[in-house]
Design an enzyme around this catalytic site. Structure first.
Site, PDB file in Angstrom:
ATOM      1  N   ASN A   1       0.865  -1.151  -0.098  1.00  0.00           N
ATOM      2  CA  ASN A   1       0.162  -0.101  -0.075  1.00  0.00           C
ATOM      3  C   ASN A   1       0.880   1.100  -0.106  1.00  0.00           C
ATOM      4  O   ASN A   1       1.414   1.935   0.776  1.00  0.00           O
ATOM      5  CB  ASN A   1      -0.770  -0.067   1.266  1.00  0.00           C
ATOM      6  CG  ASN A   1      -1.814   1.144   1.216  1.00  0.00           C
ATOM      7  OD1 ASN A   1      -1.811   2.065   0.499  1.00  0.00           O
ATOM      8  ND2 ASN A   1      -2.870   1.165   2.243  1.00  0.00           N
TER       9      ASN A   1
ATOM     10  N   ARG B   1      -2.609  -2.144  -3.538  1.00  0.00           N
ATOM     11  CA  ARG B   1      -3.750  -1.266  -3.126  1.00  0.00           C
ATOM     12  C   ARG B   1      -3.541  -0.029  -4.285  1.00  0.00           C
ATOM     13  O   ARG B   1      -2.602   0.658  -4.322  1.00  0.00           O
ATOM     14  CB  ARG B   1      -3.740  -0.707  -1.843  1.00  0.00           C
ATOM     15  CG  ARG B   1      -4.881  -0.006  -1.694  1.00  0.00           C
ATOM     16  CD  ARG B   1      -4.917   0.733  -0.502  1.00  0.00           C
ATOM     17  NE  ARG B   1      -6.348   1.451  -0.151  1.00  0.00           N
ATOM     18  CZ  ARG B   1      -6.181   2.641   0.681  1.00  0.00           C
ATOM     19  NH1 ARG B   1      -5.326   2.976   1.201  1.00  0.00           N
ATOM     20  NH2 ARG B   1      -7.524   3.390   0.601  1.00  0.00           N
TER      21      ARG B   1
ATOM     22  N   HIS C   1     -12.753   2.908  -0.250  1.00  0.00           N
ATOM     23  CA  HIS C   1     -12.807   1.747   0.745  1.00  0.00           C
ATOM     24  C   HIS C   1     -13.186   0.401   0.445  1.00  0.00           C
ATOM     25  O   HIS C   1     -13.949  -0.271   0.959  1.00  0.00           O
ATOM     26  CB  HIS C   1     -13.573   2.129   1.810  1.00  0.00           C
ATOM     27  CG  HIS C   1     -12.847   3.425   2.821  1.00  0.00           C
ATOM     28  ND1 HIS C   1     -13.702   4.364   3.451  1.00  0.00           N
ATOM     29  CD2 HIS C   1     -11.651   3.594   3.188  1.00  0.00           C
ATOM     30  CE1 HIS C   1     -13.049   5.206   4.012  1.00  0.00           C
ATOM     31  NE2 HIS C   1     -11.788   4.648   3.686  1.00  0.00           N
TER      32      HIS C   1
ATOM     33  N   ARG D   1     -12.286  15.284   7.280  1.00  0.00           N
ATOM     34  CA  ARG D   1     -12.982  15.611   6.068  1.00  0.00           C
ATOM     35  C   ARG D   1     -14.459  16.140   6.675  1.00  0.00           C
ATOM     36  O   ARG D   1     -15.184  15.506   7.418  1.00  0.00           O
ATOM     37  CB  ARG D   1     -13.060  14.575   4.813  1.00  0.00           C
ATOM     38  CG  ARG D   1     -11.837  14.149   4.514  1.00  0.00           C
ATOM     39  CD  ARG D   1     -11.881  13.323   3.140  1.00  0.00           C
ATOM     40  NE  ARG D   1     -10.589  12.702   2.550  1.00  0.00           N
ATOM     41  CZ  ARG D   1     -10.476  11.635   2.760  1.00  0.00           C
ATOM     42  NH1 ARG D   1     -11.372  10.645   3.431  1.00  0.00           N
ATOM     43  NH2 ARG D   1      -9.384  11.013   2.379  1.00  0.00           N
TER      44      ARG D   1
ATOM     45  N   GLY E   1     -15.440   2.304  14.258  1.00  0.00           N
ATOM     46  CA  GLY E   1     -16.498   1.357  14.205  1.00  0.00           C
ATOM     47  C   GLY E   1     -16.204   0.245  15.166  1.00  0.00           C
ATOM     48  O   GLY E   1     -17.096  -0.200  15.741  1.00  0.00           O
TER      49      GLY E   1
ATOM     50  N   GLU F   1      -8.246  -5.321   5.091  1.00  0.00           N
ATOM     51  CA  GLU F   1      -7.865  -4.845   3.627  1.00  0.00           C
ATOM     52  C   GLU F   1      -6.848  -5.670   3.042  1.00  0.00           C
ATOM     53  O   GLU F   1      -6.763  -6.016   2.087  1.00  0.00           O
ATOM     54  CB  GLU F   1      -7.877  -3.362   3.681  1.00  0.00           C
ATOM     55  CG  GLU F   1      -9.211  -2.490   3.739  1.00  0.00           C
ATOM     56  CD  GLU F   1      -9.114  -1.056   3.934  1.00  0.00           C
ATOM     57  OE1 GLU F   1      -8.571  -0.735   5.181  1.00  0.00           O
ATOM     58  OE2 GLU F   1      -9.180  -0.456   2.897  1.00  0.00           O
TER      59      GLU F   1
END
Ligand code: AMP
Length: 403
Positions: A10, A94, A183, A244, A335, A387
């Protein structure tokens, strides 16, 4: 194909994250990160997971991604996991933006690189960095299959009604303006893992996935296929994030330019890097925000409320998009860890069959789990995302098919 290992890369503009996995059992052999590439204060942190040793850290200038990958290769070789080993089957990269073109993981060749390059105008920060990683890895192992796994691919199943903005389609098409979503590897992995947690096939369940990390996005997944997601042309749209703003009246931008006298670059930086939780209260880490709330801090409390209000709106919207919902799955840093966010996001939604069981919600863990009461119509789940494993799995499956 003889090897069973996959290296996942990544590559960011000044960083390189990696994991080496053994696909026979999906185990992690090594993981690490090179930070501040191109600066005097670069740092490589390498964790030899298979060998079980302590993490090794090395400080000192690393000039570019080429030097970074060579340093990583050296660390892996020290653990007997060298990148020249025949056990290495492929490298999975990625890639943030695959546009409309890449709907699947793709074996990288010159034409694929050219197409990722063509997408730079819609992903000016991410795609050049991802390409640097690809070029570096190809130079190091030109003989090895390399696979691009796109953040956008899972969302290419969205219907036009969800993917199009309500603007003149000629202008939209000329500039490739549409909602791509991001995502995607996380939404794909978590929606499948949620189906598994419910003991069902992905085709048989509808899931709302809430990926709440520093970047945050929601998706509506019907029978394993994404039908809507909250990020758009760029990752700026949708939920309130760490830095953001998420959704806003686009006219705020005209106003900041015309009345506030700000330049486009300043507004870009404001909305992407200095807004969201950070912009609202000066902190983007949910742990710190919760700590401040406990001390009676009003700015932190308001930031939390705005964050949760937006989240709740998306849960409601995607409930309506899906019609029936089997599970709402929370994932990523916030989360997976922030029980108060999960509790507040579904509070008052009993009418939709949504509730958390306070005892279950408070239990921490790193396994997928259900935190709603047994009696709830819709399962509320915490499903840790992975991921890297998803990129490795997609890479290995594709390379296996092609050999
Ligand atoms: P990610 O982008 O998925 O790595 O998520 C990073 C974010 O997760 C951090 O900025 C924190 O806000 C949040 N986070 C991580 N650990 C916790 C925790 N124990 N409690 C609350 N939030 C957390």
């Amino acid at each position: 194909m003889t090897g069973t290992r996959v290296l996942v890369l990544n590559s960011g503009s000044s960083s390189l994250k990696y994991q080496l996995l053994d696909m026979r059992d999906s185990s992690r052999l090594a993981a690490g990160l090179v930070e501040r590439i191109g600066e005097q204060t670069s740092r490589l942190k390498h964790t030899p997971l298979a060998a079980g040793g302590d993490a090794r850290e090395a400080d000192g200038p690393i000039a570019d991604h080429d030097a970074a990958l060579k340093a990583v290769a050296q660390e892996l070789a020290r653990d007997g996991l060298g990148l020249d080993s025949p056990d290495l089957a492929a490298i999975g990269h990625r890639v943030v933006h695959g546009g409309m073109f890449f709907t699947q993981p793709t074996v990288i060749d010159d034409a694929v690189i050219a197409e990722i390059e063509r997408l730079i105008p819609v992903a000016p920060l991410h795609n050049p960095a991802n390409l640097t990683g690809i070029r570096t890895a190809r130079a190091l192992r030109p003989d090895l299959p390399q696979v691009a796994v796109f953040d956008t691919a899972f969302h290419t199943t969205m219907p036009e009604s969800a993917a199009r903005y309500a603007i003149d389609p000629r202008i939209a098409d000329r500039h490739r303006i549409r909602r791509y979503g991001f995502h995607g590897t996380s939404h794909a992995y978590v929606s499948r893992a949620t189906a598994e947690l419910l003991g069902k096939a992905p085709e048989d369940v509808n899931v709302i996935v809430l990926h709440l990390g520093n970047g945050a996005s929601a998706s509506a997944v019907r029978g394993g296929r994404c039908v809507d997601t909250s990020m758009g042309l760029t990752p700026l749209e949708g939920l309130v994030m760490g830095t953001r703003s998420g959704d806003m009246d686009p006219a705020v931008i005209f106003h900041l330019a015309r009345v506030g006298g700000m330049s486009m670059d300043e507004i870009d930086t404001l909305l992407n890097k200095r807004s969201g939780l950070f912009g609202l209260c000066g902190d983007n880490d949910m742990r710190e925000i919760r700590r401040r709330i406990d001390e009676g801090d009003e700015a932190a409390a308001l930031a939390f409320d705005i964050y949760v209000h937006r989240l709740k709106k998306y849960i409601g919207a995607y409930y309506a998009v899906l019609g029936t919902v089997d599970a709402v799955a929370f994932t990523a840093g916030v989360g997976e860890n922030a029980a108060p966010v999960r509790e507040a996001a579904v509070a008052g939604l009993e009418g939709l069959g949504l509730a958390v069981d306070p005892g279950r919600n408070a239990v921490r863990g790193d396994r997928p789990r259900i935190v709603s009461p047994d009696s709830a119509r819709v399962a509320v789940a915490v499903v840790p995302t992975d991921e890297e494993l998803e990129i490795a799995t997609q890479t290995y499956a594709l390379v296996g098919k092609n050999t």
